[in-house]
Structure formats: C-alpha cells, structure tokens
Design a protein around this motif. Structure first.
Motif, PDB file in Angstrom:
ATOM      1  N   THR A  34     -41.153  -9.316 -31.149  1.00 35.09           N
ATOM      2  CA  THR A  34     -41.622  -9.715 -29.821  1.00 35.09           C
ATOM      3  C   THR A  34     -40.408  -9.971 -28.945  1.00 35.09           C
ATOM      4  N   PHE A  35     -40.664 -10.101 -27.667  1.00 31.19           N
ATOM      5  CA  PHE A  35     -39.587 -10.423 -26.737  1.00 31.19           C
ATOM      6  C   PHE A  35     -38.918 -11.733 -27.159  1.00 31.19           C
ATOM      7  N   GLU A  36     -39.755 -12.720 -27.509  1.00 29.40           N
ATOM      8  CA  GLU A  36     -39.222 -14.035 -27.884  1.00 29.40           C
ATOM      9  C   GLU A  36     -38.372 -13.984 -29.152  1.00 29.40           C
ATOM     10  N   ASN A  37     -38.950 -13.393 -30.231  1.00 30.29           N
ATOM     11  CA  ASN A  37     -38.220 -13.480 -31.506  1.00 30.29           C
ATOM     12  C   ASN A  37     -37.109 -12.437 -31.627  1.00 30.29           C
ATOM     13  N   THR A  38     -36.976 -11.562 -30.648  1.00 28.49           N
ATOM     14  CA  THR A  38     -35.886 -10.582 -30.693  1.00 28.49           C
ATOM     15  C   THR A  38     -34.912 -10.769 -29.521  1.00 28.49           C
ATOM     16  N   ILE A  39     -35.388 -10.500 -28.324  1.00 30.46           N
ATOM     17  CA  ILE A  39     -34.480 -10.548 -27.162  1.00 30.46           C
ATOM     18  C   ILE A  39     -34.043 -11.983 -26.855  1.00 30.46           C
ATOM     19  N   VAL A  40     -34.976 -12.889 -26.762  1.00 34.11           N
ATOM     20  CA  VAL A  40     -34.610 -14.277 -26.466  1.00 34.11           C
ATOM     21  C   VAL A  40     -33.740 -14.849 -27.588  1.00 34.11           C
ATOM     22  N   ALA A  41     -34.091 -14.499 -28.815  1.00 38.51           N
ATOM     23  CA  ALA A  41     -33.278 -14.972 -29.949  1.00 38.51           C
ATOM     24  C   ALA A  41     -31.847 -14.451 -29.851  1.00 38.51           C
ATOM     25  N   MET A  42     -31.702 -13.200 -29.428  1.00 39.54           N
ATOM     26  CA  MET A  42     -30.352 -12.648 -29.248  1.00 39.54           C
ATOM     27  C   MET A  42     -29.608 -13.351 -28.118  1.00 39.54           C
ATOM     28  N   GLU A  43     -30.332 -13.617 -27.044  1.00 36.30           N
ATOM     29  CA  GLU A  43     -29.714 -14.323 -25.917  1.00 36.30           C
ATOM     30  C   GLU A  43     -29.216 -15.691 -26.364  1.00 36.30           C
ATOM     31  N   SER A  44     -29.918 -16.260 -27.303  1.00 39.72           N
ATOM     32  CA  SER A  44     -29.601 -17.614 -27.753  1.00 39.72           C
ATOM     33  C   SER A  44     -28.487 -17.641 -28.800  1.00 39.72           C
ATOM     34  N   ALA A  45     -28.264 -16.509 -29.457  1.00 39.90           N
ATOM     35  CA  ALA A  45     -27.274 -16.476 -30.546  1.00 39.90           C
ATOM     36  C   ALA A  45     -25.845 -16.402 -30.007  1.00 39.90           C
ATOM     37  N   GLY A  46     -24.892 -16.757 -30.862  1.00 41.02           N
ATOM     38  CA  GLY A  46     -23.487 -16.529 -30.530  1.00 41.02           C
ATOM     39  C   GLY A  46     -22.782 -17.616 -29.747  1.00 41.02           C
ATOM     40  N   LYS A  47     -23.385 -18.787 -29.677  1.00 45.05           N
ATOM     41  CA  LYS A  47     -22.754 -19.834 -28.863  1.00 45.05           C
ATOM     42  C   LYS A  47     -21.429 -20.313 -29.460  1.00 45.05           C
ATOM     43  N   ALA A  48     -21.358 -20.385 -30.779  1.00 45.87           N
ATOM     44  CA  ALA A  48     -20.098 -20.811 -31.408  1.00 45.87           C
ATOM     45  C   ALA A  48     -19.014 -19.779 -31.114  1.00 45.87           C
ATOM     46  N   PHE A  49     -19.398 -18.519 -31.217  1.00 51.89           N
ATOM     47  CA  PHE A  49     -18.446 -17.456 -30.904  1.00 51.89           C
ATOM     48  C   PHE A  49     -17.966 -17.577 -29.461  1.00 51.89           C
ATOM     49  N   ASP A  50     -18.901 -17.864 -28.598  1.00 55.21           N
ATOM     50  CA  ASP A  50     -18.586 -17.988 -27.182  1.00 55.21           C
ATOM     51  C   ASP A  50     -17.555 -19.090 -26.931  1.00 55.21           C
ATOM     52  N   ARG A  51     -17.732 -20.195 -27.639  1.00 53.82           N
ATOM     53  CA  ARG A  51     -16.792 -21.316 -27.465  1.00 53.82           C
ATOM     54  C   ARG A  51     -15.385 -20.930 -27.929  1.00 53.82           C
ATOM     55  N   VAL A  52     -15.312 -20.324 -29.103  1.00 52.83           N
ATOM     56  CA  VAL A  52     -13.995 -19.946 -29.626  1.00 52.83           C
ATOM     57  C   VAL A  52     -13.355 -18.885 -28.724  1.00 52.83           C
ATOM     58  N   ALA A  53     -14.186 -17.947 -28.278  1.00 52.67           N
ATOM     59  CA  ALA A  53     -13.668 -16.873 -27.432  1.00 52.67           C
ATOM     60  C   ALA A  53     -13.096 -17.428 -26.124  1.00 52.67           C
ATOM     61  N   THR A  54     -13.637 -18.529 -25.647  1.00 48.01           N
ATOM     62  CA  THR A  54     -13.092 -19.165 -24.451  1.00 48.01           C
ATOM     63  C   THR A  54     -11.622 -19.528 -24.662  1.00 48.01           C
ATOM     64  N   TYR A  55     -11.342 -20.123 -25.814  1.00 49.36           N
ATOM     65  CA  TYR A  55      -9.949 -20.474 -26.122  1.00 49.36           C
ATOM     66  C   TYR A  55      -9.105 -19.213 -26.304  1.00 49.36           C
ATOM     67  N   TYR A  56      -9.664 -18.261 -27.017  1.00 46.56           N
ATOM     68  CA  TYR A  56      -8.941 -17.013 -27.291  1.00 46.56           C
ATOM     69  C   TYR A  56      -8.514 -16.355 -25.986  1.00 46.56           C
ATOM     70  N   TYR A  57      -9.451 -16.251 -25.069  1.00 45.90           N
ATOM     71  CA  TYR A  57      -9.140 -15.588 -23.814  1.00 45.90           C
ATOM     72  C   TYR A  57      -8.170 -16.421 -22.978  1.00 45.90           C
ATOM     73  N   LEU A  58      -8.292 -17.722 -23.052  1.00 50.54           N
ATOM     74  CA  LEU A  58      -7.372 -18.573 -22.308  1.00 50.54           C
ATOM     75  C   LEU A  58      -5.935 -18.350 -22.786  1.00 50.54           C
ATOM     76  N   TRP A  59      -5.757 -18.304 -24.098  1.00 50.84           N
ATOM     77  CA  TRP A  59      -4.424 -18.033 -24.619  1.00 50.84           C
ATOM     78  C   TRP A  59      -3.951 -16.655 -24.161  1.00 50.84           C
ATOM     79  N   SER A  60      -4.853 -15.714 -24.238  1.00 52.84           N
ATOM     80  CA  SER A  60      -4.473 -14.349 -23.899  1.00 52.84           C
ATOM     81  C   SER A  60      -4.013 -14.217 -22.457  1.00 52.84           C
ATOM     82  N   SER A  61      -4.659 -14.908 -21.520  1.00 55.13           N
ATOM     83  CA  SER A  61      -4.286 -14.689 -20.117  1.00 55.13           C
ATOM     84  C   SER A  61      -3.442 -15.800 -19.518  1.00 55.13           C
TER      85      SER A  61
END
Ligand code: ZN
Length: 719
Positions: free
Chosen positions: A88-115
């Motif tokens: 369903t939209f909820e258990n697939t698309i919304v779930a994907m939208e919701s995933a990856g927050k930890a990655f997002d946080r780490v990537a913030t630092y990664y990109y900050l160092w990079s630029s």
C-alpha cells in the motif's frame, strides 16, 4: 561557484549519483531501531527540536558512523521490501519516506566536513566511503522486491489516484527507480551498480584534483608588485601570506575569490598572466592531479550506463524529469542567446582595446587583460568605480537587508539565538532563529558561515541540515548559507563587491526556499535541477530596490546611504560586460551538453574542448567559466551534469517574473505579488510540477524577451 543544494542533494552529488536516490536516504530510523553510542549517529539534542552536535563531532567517529547508518538504513529497506502485507502507499512509500533518519544525521556531518572543514584526513575517509556509498545506494535502488511493491502501488493509483501530494511522491519515487535501473535484468543490474561504484571514485578523484591544484599554486608577491590593488585586497593578501608562514609577502591564492579581484585591479601584466594561467590550468597540468583522463573515463561509464536503459546519450536520460524535458529544448534556449553574447564580446573587446591604446599600453587584449581593461572601460563609460561601490556594501548591513526583504515578502523574523544555545563548528559561524512575524511561530534556524579558510570549498552555497515535513508531525528547518568572504583584519568592516553582494542575496534565496517549504513528505523537498536556481536568482533582484539601498547600503564610515547618482550608475552599468559574463557561462553550459550528446569514444577532452569552442566561434579573449578539467559541477558528481544550462533556464523565468513585479502596483514589495510568490514559487518546492506552478504565478508560460532585455541584447523576433 554559486551553486546551492540541499544537504541531500549535496551528499548525493559529492559522494555518488546526484538526485537519483533522495527518496531513500532522507528520514529517520523507525523509533525502535537501536544505535550505538557513536556521537554522529545520535538523535540531535537541545533546543529547536534538536540540532547537530557540531561542537563535539570528531572525525575519527565518521567512518564507523557512516557504516552503521548505511547498515541500519538497509535493514529498514529490507523490512519494507519483505513486508508480508499487500503493498500500500502507507506500508511502502510512506515507510520509505520515514526510513533513513540515522543515515541522514550522519550524512549531515559527512557533508559538512566535505564542504566546510575538509582536510587530508577527511579526504582519505571520503576516498574509502565513496565506493561503499555507491554500493549502498545500488542495494536500495536495485532492490527488486522493493521496486515490485512500488510498481504495484503505482499501478493501483492509475485506477484510483491518491491525493495530490501523495500521488506526486509516488510518481517521483517510481520514476526515480525506473530511471536508475530498477527494471533491468540481474546482469544489467550488476553492471549498472559496478559502473556507479567506479563513477563515485572518479568523482571524488576529480574534485580532489581540482582542490589540490587550488591549494598547490599560491602566487606570492612583494610590496613592489601591489600596483593597482585595492587596500582591502592588499590587507587580505598579507594575512593570507602570513597564515601560510610568509610574513611580509602577499598571497594570491588559486581560487576565484582571489584570482578575480587580482585580475581586475593589478597593474602587473605578467603577474596577471601567471595568476590567470594557474587558475585556468587547474586539473590540466599534466601531472598526478590532471583530470583529462578522469573525464574520459567518466563519460564512457555514463554513456554505457544510460545505454543499459535504452537511451542514446546521457543528456537524453538526464533531462527527462527536468523542466526542459529534452536536450534539444535546452540547446535551443542557449543557441538563441549565444550569437548576441558573442557579438557583444566583440564590442567589449573593441572598447577595451581603445582604452589600452589611449593609455599607450601597446598590448593586444589577452584573456588575462579582460577584467583589467573592462574595469577601465567601466570607469570611463559609466564612471563606476567598483571600489567606491564597495564602501557601501558592508556584510553585516547586507545581512540585515536580507532579513528585511524576508520580513516583507515572507513575513519572517530573524533573531540571533542566545549565545551558546546552538553548537557551531567554527567560531565564525553565527545562528539566527526564524519565526513568523505575525504569529511568532517557530520556523527554523539559519546558520551563516561567512569567511574563507583552508579546507573550505570555494564559492558560495546554501544547504539544509533538516528540511520541513509534516507527515510525522511538523519539523522545523535547519538551513545554512556559506560564503568565502575574505576575513578582515581585526576591527575592519567586511566590504564586498556588488557581485558578491548579489551572490549573498542569491544564496539567501535558496535558504528562503528551504524555510518556506510547506510540503508533507521529504521527497517533495527535492529540487528540480533547472528550476531550483530560479528562486535564488529571483531574490537577487531585491538588492537594488529603493528600500534596501536607502536603509542598508550605507557608507561604512559616514553611514550615508549610497548616493542616487551612484545607484543610477550601477543600474546603467548592469548590462555592462554582459558579453563576457554570458559568453563564459554559455561556453561552459554548451560544452556540458556537447560532452553528453557526443560518442565518448571520440572524445579527448583537450582537443574536444578546443575544437568544439572553435566551431562555436568562441572569442579568443576569454575562456569557459569552468574549463573542462575543473568543471566540478559536471564531473565531481552528477548534480549538475547536463544541468549547467539550468542557471540560464532559471534566469529566463527570473527575468520574466521580475517583470511581473516591475509591472505590479506595489512594485517589488507588492503584497499580492509577494503572496503569490510564496504560495506558488517557493512553498510547494517539488510538490507541484514547476511549469504548472509558474503558470499559476504568472498566468502564462515564461518568455525569453525579458532576459534578453535585462542583458542588453536585442530581443529576437517570434520568441
Ligand atoms: Zn544557487
């Protein structure tokens, strides 16, 4: 370069494949996911819904945090893909939208160092991480079970369309997967992933080669060689030399912010030639940092990859979800403007040669003379002294002016946060809280990192550490602007050029675009590459409005507003040197498109650049704004590959939209226009098709006429 990207864009651009995977790496992990005690992966704590721990981060934590975050995100994706329930939209698309927050946080630092804080140690980690990140993205984009679910939801919605934002995020997700090889067979998928992995390393190599040549070619000059240079530049150069252990000398660094003023003012022709050659040879010195072969490899791999998907060339594949839609439409726009720009260069060169002859300089204009004599012509023709203009452009006042404009158009208020309440990564970085002027409602934070320093990427850019969404409760925006102003000597005001002031407004336009977002899902914050420069370019136009001039463009010593005559001169001079500016830009944008519509087997960058420009009739007195071997937009990632035209595409929209404000009763501060601006052009981000959003704002499609007029070019017939 004045590019701006949301963090997600940037991460993707810096480390792998551009926009393709933003849907999968933008959110937080489901709450039950446990993380280690590595600081970089922790939930952000403190005020303002939590902020990055920039004061505590340590580079040694980065690699393990990245690896952990990727593993976590893959686990989340696996759980979605293997869900036993019907898709369903909820258990697939919304779930994907919701995933990856930890990655997002780490990537913030990664990109900050990079630029913002790059170092040899970081670059080593980056070199190791690039292929791993590529694998990580491939695992998501090529997850067959996941794509089956997305396709099922997508097909079902054809029968029963979802509400508008849900339908949009579904369409974007489906297209993104299809564009990135989700429909390939397993052999195709394997090759696709292998190509991406190779590319990611090549992008890193390309960027690092340019950086190495920027750091490796500092020109030191003596007191006797300072002729013509403004005092502020001399002071900054003395400091730059002292910082590099050359007390008593003056350093011309190999970056645009140093090269450009030096070529504009220095009376030393031989030194101008040297500085010019250093700058435009970046990545092209025939040594270990040479990028020619890297380009060839990148082009071949890109071509092979889109071939797997059945496209003739990379440009065709890339433009399908852009506003322009096809390379032909983008080329048509550029080819309309090119002859007028080149014709204008001829006039500019003739004017400059006259000035040189009158001065008895006995020279023929060469590329390292262009800025220098252009400045002389500017003074003679417009009596406009860039250094005099600078006296009215104080960085702090410009920032206040931007806040004023944001207040008038967006109803935003900016207030410095209490000292120490928000961690920063450098003492120069300052933070403001953004609230709604009327309701006082909290909207987000705005970080400003204004000054150049070693390890910081050149140019100016905007980014976000967190974007607005409502699907899991209202999230605030953490936005940032980054520039490379030369830090003044203690107690001196930061005086900037008109161009730099314009860029400052430009990047702030990106920040306002982030801050005004009203989208529900993370994916809808994503940019459309030939549209995201429009909002920022539009905002540049408020710099020269009366309200800003009279209250903020005041002399740094006397406090007097910029005199009317000087304002008139600036406005009159605004079409000045447009031959140079438009031609150097278009040469790069056209080359970008030719590189990606030509069979790569036939390309040797050195020859290809020379021959293609010759065919185009490139004037010999100037070069591409970014020569091939230093064209980071195009070769240090995919964010701007076959997308550099987007600046002008967006500028067509900008000029057309500016005309609408000029025609409005209240001019640039017309309330009704401001409402439409926020409602249709800023707040929806990618929740609405850009062409449709523009039509809602303007009542029709954009026309090219206003752009041609703004640049002082003849308006073509039947456009
Ligand atoms: Zn920009």
């Amino acid at each position: 370069m004045s590019k701006s990207i949301t963090r997600r864009w940037s991460v993707a651009m810096a480390i792998t494949l551009g926009t393709a995977f933003t849907a999968c790496n933008v959110n937080e992990p489901a709450k039950q996911l446990e993380v280690s005690d590595n600081l970089l992966i922790q939930e952000w704590e403190g005020a303002y819904q939590g902020v990055p721990a920039f004061d505590k981060m340590k580079l040694e934590d980065l690699k393990p945090a990245m690896e952990e975050a990727m593993a976590l995100n893959l686990k989340e994706i696996e759980a979605i893909a293997n869900n036993a329930e019907k898709p369903t939209f909820e258990n697939t698309i919304v779930a994907m939208e919701s995933a990856g927050k930890a990655f997002d946080r780490v990537a913030t630092y990664y990109y900050l160092w990079s630029s913002n804080l790059s170092s040899p140690e970081f670059r080593k980690i980056q070199g190791e991480m690039a292929p791993k990140l590529s694998d990580f993205y491939s695992k998501i984009s090529q997850n067959e079970k996941l794509f089956d679910r997305i396709r099922t939801v997508y097909e079902a919605a054809k029968e029963n369309p979802l509400e508008a934002e849900a339908q949009r995020v579904l369409d974007l997700t489906y297209t993104r997967f299809a564009m990135n090889g989700a429909e390939l067979d397993s052999a195709g998928k394997a090759r696709y992933a292998a190509i991406n992995k190779e590319l990611s390393s090549l992008y890193t190599k390309f960027g690092n080669n340019v950086l190495a040549d920027e750091e490796g070619y500092v020109t030191y000059i003596t007191k006797e060689q300072l002729g013509g240079l403004p005092e502020s530049f001399v002071k900054a150069s003395a400091k730059a030399a002292a910082d590099r252990g050359k007390e008593g000398m003056y350093a011309i660094t190999n970056t645009r912010s140093s090269m450009d003023p030096f070529l504009t003012y220095s009376d030393e022709r031989e030194l101008r030639e040297k500085v010019w050659k250093n700058y435009y040879s970046r990545g092209d010195n025939g040594d270990e940092h040479d990028n020619n072969q890297v380009i060839v490899e990148i082009l071949k791999l890109r071509d092979e990859r889109v071939g797997l998907l059945g496209f003739d060339n990379y440009a065709q594949w890339r433009l399908q979800d852009r506003m322009a839609k096809t390379p032909e439409r983008a080329m048509e726009m550029m080819e309309t403007v090119w002859p007028a720009a080149v014709a204008r260069v001829k006039e500019e060169v003739a004017d400059m040669q006259t000035v040189a002859d009158q001065r008895g300089d006995k020279i023929t204009i060469e590329p390292w003379d262009y800025r220098y004599y252009a400045e002389k012509v500017r003074k003679a023709k417009y009596d406009l002294d860039s250094d005099e203009v600078k006296q009215y452009l104080q960085l702090d006042k410009l920032r206040e002016a931007m806040f004023f404009v944001a207040g008038e158009l967006f109803n935003f208020n900016f207030q410095p946060v209490p000292e120490g309440s928000v961690p920063v990564f450098h003492e120069d970085v300052k933070v403001w809280e953004v609230t709604d002027k009327t309701s006082g409602e909290h909207i987000g934070l705005w970080y400003l990192d204004p000054f150049a320093r070693p390890g910081k990427r050149s140019g100016a850019w905007a980014t976000t550490y967190r974007s607005y969404t409502t699907f899991e409760g209202k999230k605030n925006v953490l936005s940032s602007n980054n520039s490379n102003f030369i830090k003044p000597a203690e107690g001196e005001a930061v005086l900037v050029s008109w161009d730099d002031a314009t860029t400052f407004f430009h990047e702030f336009g990106h920040a306002l675009h982030f801050l005004s977002s009203n989208v529900k899902y993370p994916t809808l914050n994503g940019g459309v590459r030939d549209y995201t420069e429009f909002q920022s370019q539009l905002l540049e136009n408020w710099l020269a409005t009366d309200q800003v001039i009279n209250n903020y463009l005041v002399h740094y010593k006397t406090g007097e507003p910029m005199p009317k005559e000087l304002v008139q001169k600036i406005k009159k001079a605004s079409t000045f040197n447009q031959g140079f500016a438009t031609t150097e830009y278009l040469a790069s944008a056209l080359m970008d498109m030719y590189y990606h519509t030509t069979d790569p087997e036939t390309i040797d960058p050195d020859t290809f650049e020379r021959e293609t420009l010759a065919k185009l009739g490139m004037p010999k007195e100037l070069v591409m704004r970014h020569r091939s071997t230093q064209f980071g937009h195009v070769f240090s990632g995919e964010g701007y590959a076959t997308a550099y035209y987007g600046y002008m595409w967006a500028d067509v929209l900008t000029s057309d939209a500016v005309q609408a404000f000029r025609d409005a009763e209240g001019g640039f501060y017309d309330k009704e226009m401001a409402d439409k601006l926020v409602k249709y052009l800023f707040a929806p981000r990618n929740a609405m098709d850009p062409a449709e959003a523009y039509r809602k704002f303007r009542g029709r499609d954009a026309k090219i006429d206003a752009l041609m007029r703004e640049r002082g070019f003849p308006v073509p017939k039947e456009m």
